[in-house]
Design an enzyme around this catalytic site. Structure first.
Site, PDB file in Angstrom:
ATOM      1  CB  CYS A 184     -82.670  18.168  36.720  1.00 15.83           C
ATOM      2  SG  CYS A 184     -83.610  18.320  38.251  1.00 15.83           S
ATOM      3  CG  ASP A 191     -77.959  18.640  36.090  1.00 14.58           C
ATOM      4  OD1 ASP A 191     -78.229  19.831  36.338  1.00 14.58           O
ATOM      5  OD2 ASP A 191     -78.611  17.693  36.551  1.00 14.58           O
TER       6      ASP A 191
END
Length: 276
Positions: A184, A191
């Site tokens: 992120c 992620d």
């Protein structure tokens, strides 16, 4: 990034507030990748699934549901993910006369934030149970590769070595890797996702493609921008006649984000993978 709501101490608002949505322009990242906003080289959508959607009916009884949102890839803005989560939370103690009214409010607010029409579908839990958990196409993850590059490097992508007699032949392939990971850009949280690459053209070397996917492991970008970078890099390095790159990300904060980009107009179904 310092002004974004993600990563800040947050007040969780339980009554409807459209101002919680925080749009982020796409154009800056497009410019960085050499993409002209007036002439995008791809088609596609960003499909969001929200698993923590709730509101009160007119008698005060809670309703729970799962929602699907489709943002066109040419919308001027994406919506920052935690602001989206906070916005959905603001429905929790808000009365609505019907599910249809909720859909109308969601569509109007998200369309305004994105700068383009956003499609909203709300499903009850029984309907969601029938959604398919798809089995992937040919998975390249078992290939034995050596890699020490963990930031995107387009030069990792190579065409396969072929016999000169078939050098100009074109193939069609549908490949999957579950080893996609990026970070992120605001919180540096990981992620996790799976990427599906479908193309027609000269054969792409599978090992080089796997190393390229893995090279996103320490890269910092939003989901949509990772998929767009993959699309651009594969098109430039391998020059396929057609290309589709789609990613299914693992949910975080009750949301999963599933962008896809293609060299042709196509609408993908919202089929889940096993990690979703």
């Amino acid at each position: 990034m310092a002004v974004l709501p993600l990563g800040q101490q947050t007040d969780y608002v339980a009554h409807y507030d459209a101002d919680l949505l925080f749009p982020i322009p796409r154009v800056d990242k497009w410019s960085e990748m050499g993409i002209e906003s007036e002439k995008l080289p791809f088609y596609g959508e960003d499909i969001w699934n929200a698993y923590e959607v709730s509101w009160l009916d007119k008698k005060g009884k809670p309703i729970v549901a799962i929602a699907e949102f489709r943002f066109p890839c040419d919308s001027p803005n994406i919506v920052e993910s935690k602001s989206f989560k906070l916005y959905l939370n603001s429905f929790n103690q808000t009365h609505f006369d019907s599910q249809g009214e909720v859909m109308e409010v969601l569509s109007a607010d998200l369309t305004k934030a994105a700068g383009a029409d956003v499609t909203v579908i709300i499903r009850d839990l029984d309907a969601v149970e029938s959604l398919v958990v798809i089995k992937p196409d040919y998975c390249i993850d078992s290939l034995d590769v050596e890699i020490n590059a963990y930031h995107p490097d387009a030069t990792l992508l190579k065409l396969a070595e072929v016999n000169s007699a078939v050098e100009d032949s074109l193939i069609e392939e549908s490949l999957v890797s579950h080893l996609l990971k990026s970070n992120c850009p605001v919180t540096s949280q990981p992620d996790w996702g799976s990427v599906h690459i479908e193309y027609k053209g000269k054969a792409i070397d599978h090992a080089s493609l796997l190393k390229y996917v893995i090279s996103f492991r320490e890269h910092t970008d939003f989901h949509e921008q990772c998929v767009e970078r993959m699309f651009i890099d594969i098109m430039r390095q391998c020059q396929p006649e057609s290309l589709l790159v789609s990613a299914r990300y693992v949910r975080r904060g009750g949301l999963d984000i599933n962008p896809y980009r293609a060299s042709y107009e196509v609408t993908l179904t919202n089929d889940r993978l096993s990690r979703q």
